[in-house]
Design a protein around this motif. Structure first.
Motif, PDB file in Angstrom:
ATOM      1  N   LEU A 121       7.336  -0.202   6.241  1.00 51.67           N
ATOM      2  CA  LEU A 121       8.454   1.072   5.281  1.00 51.67           C
ATOM      3  C   LEU A 121       7.566   2.454   5.517  1.00 51.67           C
ATOM      4  O   LEU A 121       8.574   2.980   6.468  1.00 51.67           O
ATOM      5  CB  LEU A 121       9.173   1.393   3.761  1.00 51.67           C
ATOM      6  CG  LEU A 121      10.375  -0.543   3.792  1.00 51.67           C
ATOM      7  CD1 LEU A 121      10.114  -1.002   2.496  1.00 51.67           C
ATOM      8  CD2 LEU A 121      10.787  -0.450   4.618  1.00 51.67           C
ATOM      9  N   LEU A 122       6.971   2.734   4.786  1.00 50.86           N
ATOM     10  CA  LEU A 122       5.713   3.828   4.727  1.00 50.86           C
ATOM     11  C   LEU A 122       5.241   3.795   5.977  1.00 50.86           C
ATOM     12  O   LEU A 122       5.376   4.708   6.461  1.00 50.86           O
ATOM     13  CB  LEU A 122       4.764   3.180   3.886  1.00 50.86           C
ATOM     14  CG  LEU A 122       3.584   4.835   3.112  1.00 50.86           C
ATOM     15  CD1 LEU A 122       4.439   4.718   2.131  1.00 50.86           C
ATOM     16  CD2 LEU A 122       2.791   3.483   2.434  1.00 50.86           C
ATOM     17  N   LEU A 129       8.148  -0.391  -4.574  1.00 45.37           N
ATOM     18  CA  LEU A 129       7.936  -1.372  -4.106  1.00 45.37           C
ATOM     19  C   LEU A 129       6.146  -1.095  -4.028  1.00 45.37           C
ATOM     20  O   LEU A 129       5.798  -2.329  -5.058  1.00 45.37           O
ATOM     21  CB  LEU A 129       8.366  -1.590  -2.585  1.00 45.37           C
ATOM     22  CG  LEU A 129       9.431  -2.319  -2.554  1.00 45.37           C
ATOM     23  CD1 LEU A 129       9.739  -2.532  -0.701  1.00 45.37           C
ATOM     24  CD2 LEU A 129       9.685  -3.339  -2.550  1.00 45.37           C
ATOM     25  N   LEU A 130       5.421  -0.484  -4.155  1.00 45.50           N
ATOM     26  CA  LEU A 130       4.448  -0.005  -4.178  1.00 45.50           C
ATOM     27  C   LEU A 130       3.389   0.162  -5.312  1.00 45.50           C
ATOM     28  O   LEU A 130       3.336  -0.416  -5.877  1.00 45.50           O
ATOM     29  CB  LEU A 130       3.971   1.589  -3.322  1.00 45.50           C
ATOM     30  CG  LEU A 130       2.443   1.703  -3.235  1.00 45.50           C
ATOM     31  CD1 LEU A 130       2.029  -0.475  -1.202  1.00 45.50           C
ATOM     32  CD2 LEU A 130       2.081   2.763  -2.244  1.00 45.50           C
ATOM     33  N   ALA A 140       9.670   2.332   0.112  1.00 47.12           N
ATOM     34  CA  ALA A 140       8.272   1.855   0.085  1.00 47.12           C
ATOM     35  C   ALA A 140       7.846   2.382  -1.083  1.00 47.12           C
ATOM     36  O   ALA A 140       6.658   2.165  -2.478  1.00 47.12           O
ATOM     37  CB  ALA A 140       7.635   2.529   1.179  1.00 47.12           C
ATOM     38  N   ALA A 181       6.283  -2.854   1.371  1.00 48.24           N
ATOM     39  CA  ALA A 181       6.376  -1.296   1.096  1.00 48.24           C
ATOM     40  C   ALA A 181       5.289  -0.943   3.157  1.00 48.24           C
ATOM     41  O   ALA A 181       5.719   0.394   3.358  1.00 48.24           O
ATOM     42  CB  ALA A 181       5.527  -0.676   0.253  1.00 48.24           C
ATOM     43  N   GLN A 213       3.213  -2.759  -6.569  1.00 48.33           N
ATOM     44  CA  GLN A 213       2.316  -3.646  -6.734  1.00 48.33           C
ATOM     45  C   GLN A 213       1.154  -3.576  -6.975  1.00 48.33           C
ATOM     46  O   GLN A 213      -0.298  -3.235  -6.550  1.00 48.33           O
ATOM     47  CB  GLN A 213       2.096  -3.978  -5.023  1.00 48.33           C
ATOM     48  CG  GLN A 213       3.522  -4.560  -4.586  1.00 48.33           C
ATOM     49  CD  GLN A 213       3.317  -6.183  -5.545  1.00 48.33           C
ATOM     50  OE1 GLN A 213       2.307  -6.750  -5.630  1.00 48.33           O
ATOM     51  NE2 GLN A 213       5.291  -6.630  -4.922  1.00 48.33           N
ATOM     52  N   VAL A 221      -2.912  -3.596  -4.761  1.00 46.63           N
ATOM     53  CA  VAL A 221      -2.615  -2.630  -3.526  1.00 46.63           C
ATOM     54  C   VAL A 221      -3.474  -1.650  -4.524  1.00 46.63           C
ATOM     55  O   VAL A 221      -3.378  -0.574  -5.570  1.00 46.63           O
ATOM     56  CB  VAL A 221      -1.261  -2.690  -3.277  1.00 46.63           C
ATOM     57  CG1 VAL A 221      -0.667  -1.871  -4.171  1.00 46.63           C
ATOM     58  CG2 VAL A 221      -1.660  -1.484  -1.883  1.00 46.63           C
ATOM     59  N   THR A 222      -3.723  -0.537  -3.577  1.00 48.73           N
ATOM     60  CA  THR A 222      -4.678   0.529  -4.417  1.00 48.73           C
ATOM     61  C   THR A 222      -3.691   1.820  -2.881  1.00 48.73           C
ATOM     62  O   THR A 222      -3.146   1.369  -1.864  1.00 48.73           O
ATOM     63  CB  THR A 222      -5.869   1.386  -4.481  1.00 48.73           C
ATOM     64  OG1 THR A 222      -6.572   0.253  -2.694  1.00 48.73           O
ATOM     65  CG2 THR A 222      -6.511  -0.379  -5.566  1.00 48.73           C
ATOM     66  N   GLY A 223      -3.337   3.171  -3.694  1.00 53.89           N
ATOM     67  CA  GLY A 223      -3.201   3.645  -2.460  1.00 53.89           C
ATOM     68  C   GLY A 223      -1.870   4.526  -3.307  1.00 53.89           C
ATOM     69  O   GLY A 223      -1.404   4.679  -4.535  1.00 53.89           O
ATOM     70  N   SER A 224      -1.821   5.670  -2.366  1.00 51.60           N
ATOM     71  CA  SER A 224      -1.297   6.891  -3.122  1.00 51.60           C
ATOM     72  C   SER A 224      -0.108   7.308  -1.674  1.00 51.60           C
ATOM     73  O   SER A 224      -0.469   7.347  -0.558  1.00 51.60           O
ATOM     74  CB  SER A 224      -1.826   7.815  -3.562  1.00 51.60           C
ATOM     75  OG  SER A 224      -2.782   8.356  -2.367  1.00 51.60           O
ATOM     76  N   SER A 236      -1.488   7.094   2.060  1.00 55.93           N
ATOM     77  CA  SER A 236      -2.616   4.815   2.580  1.00 55.93           C
ATOM     78  C   SER A 236      -2.035   4.209   1.123  1.00 55.93           C
ATOM     79  O   SER A 236      -2.260   4.106  -0.067  1.00 55.93           O
ATOM     80  CB  SER A 236      -3.591   5.756   2.547  1.00 55.93           C
ATOM     81  OG  SER A 236      -4.140   5.787   1.985  1.00 55.93           O
ATOM     82  N   LEU A 237      -2.450   2.940   2.267  1.00 58.94           N
ATOM     83  CA  LEU A 237      -2.905   1.916   1.316  1.00 58.94           C
ATOM     84  C   LEU A 237      -3.389   1.180   1.359  1.00 58.94           C
ATOM     85  O   LEU A 237      -3.563   0.789   2.833  1.00 58.94           O
ATOM     86  CB  LEU A 237      -1.285   0.902   1.612  1.00 58.94           C
ATOM     87  CG  LEU A 237       0.389   1.746   1.894  1.00 58.94           C
ATOM     88  CD1 LEU A 237       0.668   0.740   1.829  1.00 58.94           C
ATOM     89  CD2 LEU A 237       0.449   1.941  -0.202  1.00 58.94           C
ATOM     90  N   ASP A 238      -3.964   0.706   0.084  1.00 63.47           N
ATOM     91  CA  ASP A 238      -5.052  -0.271   0.582  1.00 63.47           C
ATOM     92  C   ASP A 238      -5.431  -2.182  -0.171  1.00 63.47           C
ATOM     93  O   ASP A 238      -5.178  -1.975  -1.298  1.00 63.47           O
ATOM     94  CB  ASP A 238      -6.502   0.060   0.339  1.00 63.47           C
ATOM     95  CG  ASP A 238      -7.849  -0.947   0.543  1.00 63.47           C
ATOM     96  OD1 ASP A 238      -7.752  -1.510   1.755  1.00 63.47           O
ATOM     97  OD2 ASP A 238      -8.631  -0.743   0.205  1.00 63.47           O
ATOM     98  N   PHE A 239      -4.157  -3.139   0.398  1.00 66.41           N
ATOM     99  CA  PHE A 239      -4.151  -4.023   0.050  1.00 66.41           C
ATOM    100  C   PHE A 239      -5.222  -4.862  -0.494  1.00 66.41           C
ATOM    101  O   PHE A 239      -6.589  -4.988   0.540  1.00 66.41           O
ATOM    102  CB  PHE A 239      -2.685  -5.309   1.099  1.00 66.41           C
ATOM    103  CG  PHE A 239      -1.694  -4.291   1.245  1.00 66.41           C
ATOM    104  CD1 PHE A 239      -1.188  -4.775  -0.368  1.00 66.41           C
ATOM    105  CD2 PHE A 239      -0.906  -3.829   2.043  1.00 66.41           C
ATOM    106  CE1 PHE A 239       0.369  -4.295  -0.682  1.00 66.41           C
ATOM    107  CE2 PHE A 239      -0.395  -3.195   1.694  1.00 66.41           C
ATOM    108  CZ  PHE A 239       0.781  -3.122   0.692  1.00 66.41           C
ATOM    109  N   SER A 240      -5.601  -5.733  -1.560  1.00 75.10           N
ATOM    110  CA  SER A 240      -6.303  -6.155  -1.623  1.00 75.10           C
ATOM    111  C   SER A 240      -6.541  -7.818  -1.881  1.00 75.10           C
ATOM    112  O   SER A 240      -5.214  -8.626  -1.963  1.00 75.10           O
ATOM    113  CB  SER A 240      -6.483  -6.334  -3.142  1.00 75.10           C
ATOM    114  OG  SER A 240      -6.879  -7.437  -3.418  1.00 75.10           O
TER     115      SER A 240
END
Lengths: 453, 453
Positions: free
Chosen positions: B60-61, A60-61, A57, B57, A64, A70-73, B73-77
């Motif tokens: 998978l995550l 891939l992340l 992941a 991602a 993006q 996307v935002t995140g960690s 954590s992820l936050d897609f737009s």
């Protein structure tokens, strides 16, 4: 005790040989001095794939995040990754052992050494036992090479086994050797935030591939902020005051938390007392084999240790042949056919058959046709569009296929069939290519205009 | 104006036909009433793949979070995802248009209707023009079906085009239809946090596949907390007070923020005035074609609109044949060969050739051999081990391959070749299978013991 077949070494070649022999009704023993599964399962292909799969992941992340979708960690736990890997490997090992036992294979724990051309001594903590055989298959594999001045010490200078047991990702990691092991481990640790510097004595990354594969890899890794030092020889690699210090022949030094020696493999033939069986070795101990993979009368050598192809599936293929030849099912010479080879990770390399230089060396006039991944919708969907698929043609027949880019290892089985069957353009049109797939990049490469290599 | 060949519709079939014809030197026109690229590029395969690739991602995550190897954590737009998709589609469209123009294809914008068996009228805002042809290829494709009481209104009840333009992920989404479109869009929105309920009138998810594919899909999606309602007919689907309200024939209702109608496609043949060219349609307007894909003298129908196979690559394949037949390069009857079909997402379905029921209906005695993904090291590495690969055998030859699980769409080209060439066990052993790969699950399925279907 007399066996129809003794197999020495339980990596992919040895395991396959033992199970195939026992299934065919031969009284079979398998000698292993360490863990069932050999390098591939315990310290090679499988642990690296477990690490890469579990952290897939991350890149891939990363792609993006750059594209602002996307935002995140993420924060991976290396101890958990190691635990998960170890659990899988232990389970697989145990399943393999159970299967061997259920097939009636005797597992002899210890180190094998020839005492004569028809007997080996197996030595472990409890002593030595001599066992005799009608046929024997050496499948002892290979080990990381040790170069003078660059010996891994397990402290800051690690080999590919040490590195799998780290429980904390180093801040920085020097990797010596830009083949599969170096590139894959570098990818993995970079996902954990480690700053990677890769050092290769040859001019290109992935030096056994066509130079344009190395060029593309360099572009991708530069963008990912790897340090890349190619065409420079290393003089020494040592732990100094809790750091890994690499010194080039030029005198320049690099310092990092850790260093990984991932250059070269050496055959695991030293303990075999091979001469007692009339077996010849060359170089660092690579066992010489004839057209039937025979190292001596009734004694085969398969897999890494014969130096033909250092890949698990090559050993597996040779194992099938050796057992069939040993049991009289075939008398033909061994032929491997086109060999697939992959480097895994976010950026992958896939090759089937010889590369351009090898084909040219064999006297062939080579043409190539290429498709860039940037034109492929699946590559676009992942935002990983660097790379290409290249087809090597000899007299209008496919003789090799090489690819680099995200996900290209997935093309390997189709590519293997095409090279094996020496496809022409007509064959390309004989199937319907599913849409949308990364495989369409292979189709585009196959139908693209050709130019002299 | 008289053309050698007019192509009506610029989806994958139409685009391929026009470029192939122009490349072969035919004076070619392409009629399109909307966007170049048709459903596949603009509202179908490509936008969904762009969404799924960009968010890959996430599942998978999710798997690794459950395995405790990662936190994060992820936050897609969604607006950014839509923008990125739109940019790619626009670029691809523009590239296709430029290529057509460079090949000398006349692009006629407007709606085509036959005025005679050798002429069409193209109507747009500026008026109507009649053009005549020696040969014509209808490639108008298909549209989402509209069922009485379930008509998408673009408010809360959406079709597969509307749903691609949402800029905010709904809290909850009802999807009617558990085929490729429904399953893929459900996967995508679930990655954005939407609660999915999927409704299918037939008993199984992925109802055109073997029932065990549907069973596995159900297990996986249940674990992912999807609502699943199969074997229940829907009476109505309406926007009520700002919500989507689905009413089953039983009277039970479901309510969600939005609903997606993803059940069925209907041929885009209504505006063609097909009767004027002597073309026959059946059912909802599917154009009847003969063994040469001819709908009338000198008029071919390819792709979705002829109802043979509603897949982009089927249209592409038929396009090549129709152009070759129209230009006299072939006189043989059209044969598709084994058709690959995939459902994409984190859990994928891959099928090549007929399914068990279709083979049995054709009078074949079918045997199957299966490998579970749980035994595959790559499946294990991703932690996505649900699924299988199943091979359908008729008289010891491979006649079909179906798979479900993470990444199985990658097996499609190898599988297509195997079904096309009707591989025997000997062929399976003719190649070296790369290790470690998901492809080894296909190898395991091919060599597994067979049992009657």
């Amino acid at each position: 005790m007399m066996y129809d077949l003794i197999v020495v070494g339980s990596g992919p070649g040895g395991l396959k040989a033992a199970t195939r022999a026992a299934t065919a009704g031969l009284k079979t023993a398998l000698v292993e001095k360490s863990d069932i599964g050999g390098t591939c399962l315990n310290w090679g292909c499988i642990p690296t794939k477990m690490f890469l799969g579990a952290t897939a992941a991350s890149p891939l992340l990363h792609t993006q995040v750059k594209a602002k979708t996307v935002t995140g960690s993420l924060d991976f736990s290396l101890p958990s990754l190691v635990q998960k890997k170890d659990r899988f490997i232990k389970g697989t090992r145990s399943a393999a052992e159970k299967q061997l036992i259920s097939l009636g294979v005797d597992i002899l724990k210890g180190t094998a050494a020839f005492s004569s051309p028809t007997a080996i001594t197996v030595t472990n903590d409890e002593g030595s036992t001599e066992v005799t055989f009608k046929k024997l298959i050496i499948a002892t594999g290979s080990m990381p090479s040790a170069f003078p001045g660059l010996e891994p010490d397990g402290d800051c200078v690690l080999n590919s086994s040490h590195v799998l047991t780290l429980t904390e990702a180093p801040e920085s990691l020097i990797i010596v050797g830009a083949g599969a092991i170096g590139l894959e481990m570098g990818d993995f640790f970079s996902r954990l935030g480690t700053k990677i510097t890769i050092v290769e004595a040859l001019p290109n990354l992935a030096p056994s591939e066509d130079p344009d594969v190395g060029d593309t890899f360099r572009k991708i890794l530069k963008r990912e902020k790897w340090g890349i030092r190619t065409g420079e020889k290393v003089q020494s690699l040592k732990t100094v005051d809790g750091n890994a210090v690499l010194t080039f022949e030029s005198g320049e030094t690099l310092t990092a938390d850790k260093a990984l020696m991932a250059a070269g493999r050496t055959p695991a033939s030293q303990e075999l007392n091979a001469a007692a069986a009339g077996i010849e070795c060359v170089g660092a101990g690579w066992i010489t084999t004839d057209d039937h993979l025979l190292a001596a009368e009734n004694i085969y050598a398969i897999g890494d240790v014969n130096g033909r192809t250092l890949l698990a599936h090559a050993a597996d293929h040779q194992a099938c042949y050796a057992v069939d030849h040993a049991s009289g099912k075939t008398t033909a010479a061994y032929e491997s056919g086109p060999m697939p080879a992959c480097i895994y990770g976010h950026t992958e390399v896939m090759r089937v058959g010889p590369n351009t230089a090898e084909l040219q060396k064999a006297g062939h006039t080579v043409e190539t046709s290429t498709a860039m991944l940037v034109a492929n919708s699946i590559a676009q969907s992942y935002g990983s569009t660097q790379g290409f698929v290249k087809v090597l043609w000899v007299e209008n027949k496919v003789h090799g296929i090489v690819a680099i880019g995200h996900g290209v290892s997935h093309l390997v089985t189709g590519a293997t069939i095409m090279v094996k069957q020496q496809w022409s353009l007509k064959d390309v049109h004989s199937i319907i290519w599913a849409h949308p797939t990364l495989d369409e990049a292979l189709e585009m490469a196959l139908i693209a205009p050709r130019k002299p290599a």
